[in-house]
Design a protein around this motif. Structure first.
Motif, PDB file in Angstrom:
ATOM      1  N   TYR A   1       1.888  -7.386  12.060  1.00  0.00           N
ATOM      2  CA  TYR A   1       2.283  -6.531  10.944  1.00  0.00           C
ATOM      3  C   TYR A   1       1.296  -5.382  10.751  1.00  0.00           C
ATOM      4  O   TYR A   1       0.094  -5.612  10.606  1.00  0.00           O
ATOM      5  N   ALA A   2       1.821  -4.165  10.741  1.00  0.00           N
ATOM      6  CA  ALA A   2       1.053  -3.035  10.249  1.00  0.00           C
ATOM      7  C   ALA A   2       1.120  -3.033   8.730  1.00  0.00           C
ATOM      8  O   ALA A   2       2.103  -3.500   8.144  1.00  0.00           O
ATOM      9  N   VAL A   3       0.085  -2.519   8.085  1.00  0.00           N
ATOM     10  CA  VAL A   3       0.030  -2.518   6.626  1.00  0.00           C
ATOM     11  C   VAL A   3      -0.258  -1.115   6.124  1.00  0.00           C
ATOM     12  O   VAL A   3      -1.145  -0.430   6.638  1.00  0.00           O
ATOM     13  N   GLY A   4       0.504  -0.703   5.127  1.00  0.00           N
ATOM     14  CA  GLY A   4       0.301   0.590   4.506  1.00  0.00           C
ATOM     15  C   GLY A   4      -0.056   0.439   3.041  1.00  0.00           C
ATOM     16  O   GLY A   4       0.296  -0.554   2.397  1.00  0.00           O
ATOM     17  N   TRP A   5      -0.765   1.434   2.529  1.00  0.00           N
ATOM     18  CA  TRP A   5      -1.058   1.530   1.107  1.00  0.00           C
ATOM     19  C   TRP A   5      -0.323   2.742   0.544  1.00  0.00           C
ATOM     20  O   TRP A   5      -0.353   3.825   1.134  1.00  0.00           O
ATOM     21  N   PHE A   6       0.311   2.545  -0.587  1.00  0.00           N
ATOM     22  CA  PHE A   6       1.016   3.597  -1.294  1.00  0.00           C
ATOM     23  C   PHE A   6       0.569   3.596  -2.750  1.00  0.00           C
ATOM     24  O   PHE A   6       0.031   2.612  -3.240  1.00  0.00           O
TER      25      PHE A   6
ATOM     26  N   ARG B   1       6.520   7.365  -5.313  1.00  0.00           N
ATOM     27  CA  ARG B   1       5.543   6.556  -4.602  1.00  0.00           C
ATOM     28  C   ARG B   1       5.132   7.269  -3.316  1.00  0.00           C
ATOM     29  O   ARG B   1       5.958   7.551  -2.460  1.00  0.00           O
ATOM     30  N   ASP B   2       3.829   7.545  -3.186  1.00  0.00           N
ATOM     31  CA  ASP B   2       3.313   8.350  -2.085  1.00  0.00           C
ATOM     32  C   ASP B   2       2.453   7.534  -1.134  1.00  0.00           C
ATOM     33  O   ASP B   2       1.745   6.613  -1.534  1.00  0.00           O
ATOM     34  N   PHE B   3       2.487   7.930   0.116  1.00  0.00           N
ATOM     35  CA  PHE B   3       1.669   7.297   1.141  1.00  0.00           C
ATOM     36  C   PHE B   3       0.193   7.597   0.927  1.00  0.00           C
ATOM     37  O   PHE B   3      -0.180   8.722   0.586  1.00  0.00           O
ATOM     38  N   VAL B   4      -0.652   6.601   1.166  1.00  0.00           N
ATOM     39  CA  VAL B   4      -2.095   6.747   1.035  1.00  0.00           C
ATOM     40  C   VAL B   4      -2.799   6.513   2.366  1.00  0.00           C
ATOM     41  O   VAL B   4      -3.559   7.356   2.845  1.00  0.00           O
ATOM     42  N   ALA B   5      -2.566   5.359   2.970  1.00  0.00           N
ATOM     43  CA  ALA B   5      -3.254   4.991   4.205  1.00  0.00           C
ATOM     44  C   ALA B   5      -2.493   3.871   4.884  1.00  0.00           C
ATOM     45  O   ALA B   5      -1.722   3.149   4.253  1.00  0.00           O
ATOM     46  N   ALA B   6      -2.729   3.714   6.177  1.00  0.00           N
ATOM     47  CA  ALA B   6      -2.093   2.636   6.920  1.00  0.00           C
ATOM     48  C   ALA B   6      -3.007   2.170   8.039  1.00  0.00           C
ATOM     49  O   ALA B   6      -3.880   2.915   8.504  1.00  0.00           O
TER      50      ALA B   6
ATOM     51  N   PHE C   1      -4.586   5.660   9.646  1.00  0.00           N
ATOM     52  CA  PHE C   1      -4.087   6.985   9.320  1.00  0.00           C
ATOM     53  C   PHE C   1      -4.157   7.172   7.818  1.00  0.00           C
ATOM     54  O   PHE C   1      -3.866   6.243   7.059  1.00  0.00           O
ATOM     55  N   TYR C   2      -4.529   8.384   7.380  1.00  0.00           N
ATOM     56  CA  TYR C   2      -4.744   8.652   5.971  1.00  0.00           C
ATOM     57  C   TYR C   2      -4.017   9.903   5.516  1.00  0.00           C
ATOM     58  O   TYR C   2      -3.891  10.873   6.270  1.00  0.00           O
ATOM     59  N   ALA C   3      -3.572   9.873   4.280  1.00  0.00           N
ATOM     60  CA  ALA C   3      -3.075  11.088   3.661  1.00  0.00           C
ATOM     61  C   ALA C   3      -4.229  12.078   3.499  1.00  0.00           C
ATOM     62  O   ALA C   3      -5.377  11.688   3.293  1.00  0.00           O
ATOM     63  N   ASP C   4      -3.915  13.366   3.597  1.00  0.00           N
ATOM     64  CA  ASP C   4      -4.952  14.387   3.476  1.00  0.00           C
ATOM     65  C   ASP C   4      -5.707  14.288   2.151  1.00  0.00           C
ATOM     66  O   ASP C   4      -6.905  14.583   2.088  1.00  0.00           O
ATOM     67  N   SER C   5      -5.026  13.863   1.108  1.00  0.00           N
ATOM     68  CA  SER C   5      -5.631  13.814  -0.210  1.00  0.00           C
ATOM     69  C   SER C   5      -6.736  12.774  -0.329  1.00  0.00           C
ATOM     70  O   SER C   5      -7.556  12.851  -1.247  1.00  0.00           O
ATOM     71  N   VAL C   6      -6.765  11.794   0.572  1.00  0.00           N
ATOM     72  CA  VAL C   6      -7.761  10.732   0.487  1.00  0.00           C
ATOM     73  C   VAL C   6      -8.658  10.661   1.711  1.00  0.00           C
ATOM     74  O   VAL C   6      -9.636   9.896   1.713  1.00  0.00           O
ATOM     75  N   LYS C   7      -8.371  11.427   2.729  1.00  0.00           N
ATOM     76  CA  LYS C   7      -9.151  11.378   3.964  1.00  0.00           C
ATOM     77  C   LYS C   7     -10.612  11.708   3.688  1.00  0.00           C
ATOM     78  O   LYS C   7     -10.933  12.672   3.007  1.00  0.00           O
TER      79      LYS C   7
ATOM     80  N   THR D   1       4.505   6.288   7.474  1.00  0.00           N
ATOM     81  CA  THR D   1       4.178   6.946   6.212  1.00  0.00           C
ATOM     82  C   THR D   1       5.320   6.940   5.213  1.00  0.00           C
ATOM     83  O   THR D   1       5.119   7.325   4.062  1.00  0.00           O
ATOM     84  N   MET D   2       6.497   6.516   5.630  1.00  0.00           N
ATOM     85  CA  MET D   2       7.665   6.529   4.758  1.00  0.00           C
ATOM     86  C   MET D   2       7.886   5.157   4.130  1.00  0.00           C
ATOM     87  O   MET D   2       7.752   4.126   4.791  1.00  0.00           O
ATOM     88  N   LEU D   3       8.251   5.150   2.867  1.00  0.00           N
ATOM     89  CA  LEU D   3       8.497   3.908   2.152  1.00  0.00           C
ATOM     90  C   LEU D   3       9.548   3.063   2.843  1.00  0.00           C
ATOM     91  O   LEU D   3       9.430   1.838   2.904  1.00  0.00           O
ATOM     92  N   SER D   4      10.577   3.722   3.362  1.00  0.00           N
ATOM     93  CA  SER D   4      11.694   3.009   3.952  1.00  0.00           C
ATOM     94  C   SER D   4      11.318   2.261   5.219  1.00  0.00           C
ATOM     95  O   SER D   4      12.093   1.424   5.683  1.00  0.00           O
ATOM     96  N   SER D   5      10.159   2.550   5.782  1.00  0.00           N
ATOM     97  CA  SER D   5       9.720   1.888   7.004  1.00  0.00           C
ATOM     98  C   SER D   5       9.120   0.513   6.748  1.00  0.00           C
ATOM     99  O   SER D   5       8.888  -0.233   7.697  1.00  0.00           O
ATOM    100  N   TYR D   6       8.866   0.197   5.499  1.00  0.00           N
ATOM    101  CA  TYR D   6       8.182  -1.036   5.153  1.00  0.00           C
ATOM    102  C   TYR D   6       9.149  -2.080   4.614  1.00  0.00           C
ATOM    103  O   TYR D   6      10.040  -1.772   3.817  1.00  0.00           O
TER     104      TYR D   6
END
Length: 123
Positions: free
Chosen positions: A32-37, A45-50, A59-65, A105-110
């Motif tokens: 399982y890959a894990v993402g944070w939103f 709901r926005d992507f943060v990191a995975a 991988f990180y969103a630019d806002s938190v990198k 990075t998309m919610l629908s992928s989880y």
């Protein structure tokens, strides 16, 4: 169908740090890959990191990198999000989610989501 539980949220001043944990109710996170939103009040709901299932890729969103770090310990069935240099804009409910495909990075992928943990950053 993995059950996820987030913890570690709280109230912190700007510039402070928090570490969030995402624990799975299974033997391991293997496969399982894990993402944070995150979702701020009144916002989507926005992507943060995975992180990949092995922990070898992130991988990180630019806002938190540069400020946030995602890691995992599959032996402990836990994924972490270390958040440093927190800003008021980081205030949100943080969710972890798992998928069987890889970093997305998309919610629908989880497929599976935790209930979220509140992070509040005061100015």
């Amino acid at each position: 169908q993995v059950q996820l539980v987030e913890s570690g949220g709280g109230l912190v001043q700007a510039g402070g740090s928090l570490r969030l944990s995402c624990a799975a109710s299974r033997r391991t996170f293997s496969g399982y890959a894990v993402g944070w939103f995150r979702q701020a009040p009144g916002k989507g709901r926005d992507f943060v990191a995975a992180i990949s299932w092995s922990g070898g890729s992130t991988f990180y969103a630019d806002s938190v990198k540069g400020r946030f770090t995602v890691s995992r310990d599959n032996a402990k069935n836990t994924v972490y999000l270390q958040m440093n240099s927190l800003k008021p804009e980081d205030t949100a409910v943080y969710y972890c989610a798992a998928n069987r495909y890889g970093i997305r990075t998309m919610l629908s992928s989880y497929d599976d989501w935790g209930q979220g943990t509140q992070v509040t950053v005061s100015s």
